[in-house]
Each structure stands twice: as C-alpha cells, then as structure tokens.
Design an enzyme around this catalytic site. Structure first.
Site, PDB file in Angstrom:
ATOM      1  N   CYS A 112      53.648 -28.877  21.903  1.00  0.00           N
ATOM      2  CA  CYS A 112      52.698 -27.777  22.146  1.00  0.00           C
ATOM      3  C   CYS A 112      51.266 -28.248  22.374  1.00  0.00           C
ATOM      4  O   CYS A 112      50.436 -27.495  22.885  1.00  0.00           O
ATOM      5  CB  CYS A 112      52.741 -26.801  20.982  1.00  0.00           C
ATOM      6  SG  CYS A 112      54.406 -26.226  20.584  1.00  0.00           S
ATOM      7  N   HIS A 256      46.990 -22.438  20.809  1.00  0.00           N
ATOM      8  CA  HIS A 256      48.395 -22.420  21.210  1.00  0.00           C
ATOM      9  C   HIS A 256      49.032 -21.129  20.712  1.00  0.00           C
ATOM     10  O   HIS A 256      48.863 -20.744  19.550  1.00  0.00           O
ATOM     11  CB  HIS A 256      49.112 -23.632  20.623  1.00  0.00           C
ATOM     12  CG  HIS A 256      50.597 -23.530  20.687  1.00  0.00           C
ATOM     13  ND1 HIS A 256      51.266 -23.250  21.857  1.00  0.00           N
ATOM     14  CD2 HIS A 256      51.555 -23.642  19.720  1.00  0.00           C
ATOM     15  CE1 HIS A 256      52.560 -23.201  21.615  1.00  0.00           C
ATOM     16  NE2 HIS A 256      52.756 -23.435  20.330  1.00  0.00           N
ATOM     17  N   ASN A 286      56.209 -18.150  22.518  1.00  0.00           N
ATOM     18  CA  ASN A 286      55.768 -19.543  22.406  1.00  0.00           C
ATOM     19  C   ASN A 286      56.327 -20.318  23.592  1.00  0.00           C
ATOM     20  O   ASN A 286      57.535 -20.501  23.697  1.00  0.00           O
ATOM     21  CB  ASN A 286      56.263 -20.123  21.084  1.00  0.00           C
ATOM     22  CG  ASN A 286      55.841 -21.568  20.869  1.00  0.00           C
ATOM     23  OD1 ASN A 286      55.419 -22.259  21.790  1.00  0.00           O
ATOM     24  ND2 ASN A 286      55.977 -22.041  19.634  1.00  0.00           N
TER      25      ASN A 286
END
Length: 329
Positions: A112, A256, A286
C-alpha cells in the site's frame, strides 16, 4: 530544473460489487461493513483484465493531461503486488502498450506504500540525471480481487481493483520541486501480520498451498490497525517538521484508503481538521498501491487541489512499509 506533477490519471473497472452483493456471498451485512470500514462498494476487474490494463487506462489520462505521448517517456515505474507475471515486469508490459520504446521500466513492490516509494525513486532519478529523465510515469495499480479470499468475511469486504498514475516532468524552470519532504520506512519484523503466504520461492504453488488457501491475502486486522495509525502519524509529523510548515498550512491530507476509522484517527493526531481529509474509500475500498493515486487524480480533477497547495500523503502496507510525503502543487 524543477520537477513538477504535469498530469494525473485514474481508472477503475466497470463492475461494481456492493455490500448488498457481499451479503449474498458471505455472512456479513451492509451495516457491519459500513460501520467498521466505511466501504459501500468496490470495483472488480474482469477475469481477462490484468493489472497492466488498469495501469494503461490510468496512464493515458495522465499523459493526456500532461500533453505528451508514451513516446516522450523516459522511465516507467509500476507499484503493484499483483503484477501480470512474475516476469516480465508489468512496467515492461505497459511500456509496449503505451509505445514508450525508449523508456526504462520496472515494478516496485511495497504494497500500500508503493506509490510513495515510487515517487521517491522517480524524483531521485530526475534530480540525479535531469537531462536523461525529463518525463517519468509513476503508476500504482492493483487487481486485488485475484488474491482475495471471497469466502473469508473478514478480508473480502475490504479490497477492490484500480489504478492511479502520476506524470512527473522536469520542466526547465527554477520553481521549487513538487516533492518538498518525505519520510519512508520499513520493518520486516512485522511481515507475518499482512502477507500472501504462498506463490513465491519460499512456498511455491502446490496442491497443498492451494488447498490451504495460501495464495490469498492474510491479515491480522487489529494489529495492523494499531500499527498503521501510529506509523502514519509519526511519519506525517516528521515530514511537516522537515518541510518547516504547520498543520494549518496543509491544504489537503490524502492517506492510504484502508479503513475510514484509520483515516479519521490519523488526521486529528496530525492537527489537521477532518474537512481537509480526502476520502473515497466508500466507492473503491482498499486498492493497495492504487489508492493514493486514485485520490490524487480525483482531487485534482474535482478542484480540491489547486496550484500552490500543500498536500500531505501518508500510507501503510505489508512489509511492513509506511511513510509520508509532502507535495507542493
């Protein structure tokens, strides 16, 4: 020469998987997902649509905004944990499709945090060799649906597919660089809490690894949550101190997009009000390395980011990897 962001682009697949859809697949509910994650829907790539395809469409938009073509690119960096192949790199696959024949290309794996790591590398290349690297394309792209266990209700509600691209240009002016400050870290000692157990040289694919469902994302959610908040806050504070600015001077925070509770736990600890925090996890879930690029492009195109704005980026991912970066637009 000055390094600036000349273009941004993003792309998500057409198919939308809603929380209501997931209710039919696993034992969960729309209310449970919204309350604990902030996610309402996510985009899922078609079976025959690889990560490079998502990256390609996002890249075209960034190139169009910058007013150049693939032939003008000097380097391509693709941040991903879901490459088309082990080799060749997704960067090389993308290079061919974009017609970027002279570009040097590679993939970067930092989960990420991948886009932040890639921006750091790209800017370093451009500062070291300003005449050689005039245009560098950085993409975060993921097809997480192919490594998501759709029978595991704790993880399958979280992830989606997409890509975000940033086109960096050495523009020949004496303006300040777009990258003002950064603070990036890793800690392999925590690698076990967020990983894909099989598929590499440690545990090659076998009947046993497939039956054990080890080719999917495994995550210890509570531990990740705690570490993520502290790591992103500390990195963000370090970046603001390095840049010599106060939280009041930050126009927008993009973290993020892992979980809305994480996002809104980070902002107040940085001293930035919630209204300056960008959020789109409700629509995309996500998307790992694609997440910050998706946010950047949406914020630029919607007018949330204007020339002269200070934009603070923070991320946390498997590895463990994390960091923060201050961009000046």
């Amino acid at each position: 020469m000055s390094i600036r962001i000349a273009g941004t682009g993003s792309y998500v697949p057409d198919r939308i998987l809603t929380n209501a859809d997931l209710e039919k697949m696993v034992e969960t509910s729309d209310e449970w997902i919204r309350t604990r994650t902030g996610i309402e829907e996510r985009h899922i790539a078609a079976p025959d649509q690889p990560t490079s395809d998502l990256a390609y469409h996002a890249s075209l938009k960034a190139l169009e905004m910058a007013g150049i073509t693939g032939a003008d690119l000097d380097a391509i960096i693709v941040a991903t944990i879901t490459p088309d192949y082990v080799f060749p790199s997704t960067g090389c696959v993308l290079q061919d499709r974009l017609g970027a024949k002279g570009a040097f290309c590679f993939d970067l794996e930092a989960a990420c945090s991948g886009l932040l790591y890639s921006l750091e590398v790209a800017c370093a290349l451009m500062k070291t060799h300003p005449n050689r690297y005039r245009h560098v394309l950085v993409i975060g792209a993921e097809k997480l649906s192919c490594i998501t266990d759709w029978t595991n209700r704790n993880t399958c509600v979280l992830f989606g597919d997409g890509a975000g691209a940033v086109l960096l240009e050495n523009d020949g002016t004496d303006e300040p660089d777009c990258l003002v400050a950064s603070d990036l870290h890793s800690d392999g000692g925590y690698g076990e809490i967020l990983k894909m157990p099989a598929g590499g040289s440690r545990a090659p694919a076998s009947n046993e690894t497939v039956e054990a469902r080890e080719h999917f994302i495994h995550m210890e959610g509570k531990e990740v949550f705690k570490l993520a908040v502290n790591a992103m806050v500390n990195a963000g504070k370090n970046v603001l101190e390095e840049a010599g600015i106060t939280p009041d001077e930050v126009n927008l925070v993009i973290t993020h997009q892992a979980n809305s509770r994480i996002i809104y736990a980070v902002a107040p600890r940085l001293g930035v009000p919630d209204e300056r925090v960008f959020l789109n996890i409700n629509h995309y879930g996500n998307t790992s390395a694609a997440s910050i690029g998706l946010c950047l492009d949406e914020a630029v195109r919607s007018g949330r980011i204007k020339k002269g704005d200070n934009v603070l980026l923070t991320a946390f991912g498997g590895g463990l990897t994390w960091g923060a970066m201050l961009l000046k637009f």
